[in-house]
Design a protein around this motif. Sequence first.
Motif, short mmCIF file in Angstrom:
data_model
loop_
_atom_site.label_atom_id
_atom_site.label_comp_id
_atom_site.label_asym_id
_atom_site.label_seq_id
_atom_site.Cartn_x
_atom_site.Cartn_y
_atom_site.Cartn_z
N MET A 4 42.39 39.43 40.31
CA MET A 4 41.61 38.64 39.38
C MET A 4 40.27 38.24 39.98
N ARG A 8 36.64 39.36 38.34
CA ARG A 8 35.62 38.37 38.01
C ARG A 8 34.34 38.57 38.83
N ARG A 11 33.43 42.86 38.04
CA ARG A 11 33.38 43.08 36.59
C ARG A 11 33.75 44.50 36.17
N ALA A 126 46.24 39.27 32.84
CA ALA A 126 45.07 39.47 31.99
C ALA A 126 45.49 40.37 30.85
N ARG A 144 37.98 35.68 21.12
CA ARG A 144 37.79 34.60 22.08
C ARG A 144 37.69 33.24 21.42
N ASP A 149 40.41 30.96 26.81
CA ASP A 149 40.74 30.98 28.23
C ASP A 149 41.47 32.26 28.66
N PRO A 151 41.81 35.91 29.94
CA PRO A 151 40.96 36.91 30.59
C PRO A 151 41.15 38.28 29.93
N ILE A 172 36.06 39.35 31.19
CA ILE A 172 35.91 39.10 32.63
C ILE A 172 35.54 40.37 33.37
#
Length: 209
Positions: A4, A8, A11, A126, A144, A149, A151, A172
């Motif tokens: 993760m 992040r 990308r 995710a 979204r 929240d 991902p 993300i």
Amino acid sequence: MNLMESLRTHRLLAIVRGNDPGAALRTVLTLAEEGVGAIEVSLTTHDALGVITRARAALGPDALVGAGTVRTADDAARAVDAGASYLVTPALVDGLLSADIPEVPVLMGALTPSEVELALARGARAVKLFPASLGGPRYLGALRDPFPDVPFVPVGGVDAAAARDYLARGAIAVGVGSPLIGDAADGGDLGELRTRAAAFRAEITRGAP
């Protein structure tokens, strides 16, 4: 860096799929050399499990080399045994719960709001929005609103321009196959792969919010 954190930060999730296991392995190693942090080897690749095992041995125990196109709990078990550091599914998979393999994160495929809820209930770290091309970046933006929240990692038809739009809408990371890999996993030119990888990473960096 765990999965993760890599998604992040970088990308990008590169998706390797091909018919030549030697070329697929060279593709994974080249992507790693070019700074791609997370690399998925689709189980549709010939000898995918062998490619994952050899890639992890070459890159070290912390390498983020995962198994993609995981469609059954048996696929997941074999991939974990081969050394996959994470699992990616194209859809909801019966019998696959993250709680059963807490050390191996799962990116579970989903498209509709109901599927997103089911993926979360199964412990997905995710949600792989697939096929993202059906709704595009605007659909991700709509998802979204009720799932701010969650991902999301859009996959399917993502080129550099689409990647920028998805990231701007709150993804993300993006998962990218053929626009990045080209024919490298079937024996294509690795120099061209390096060029595409550098260009893709630069575009994503420019476009990311």
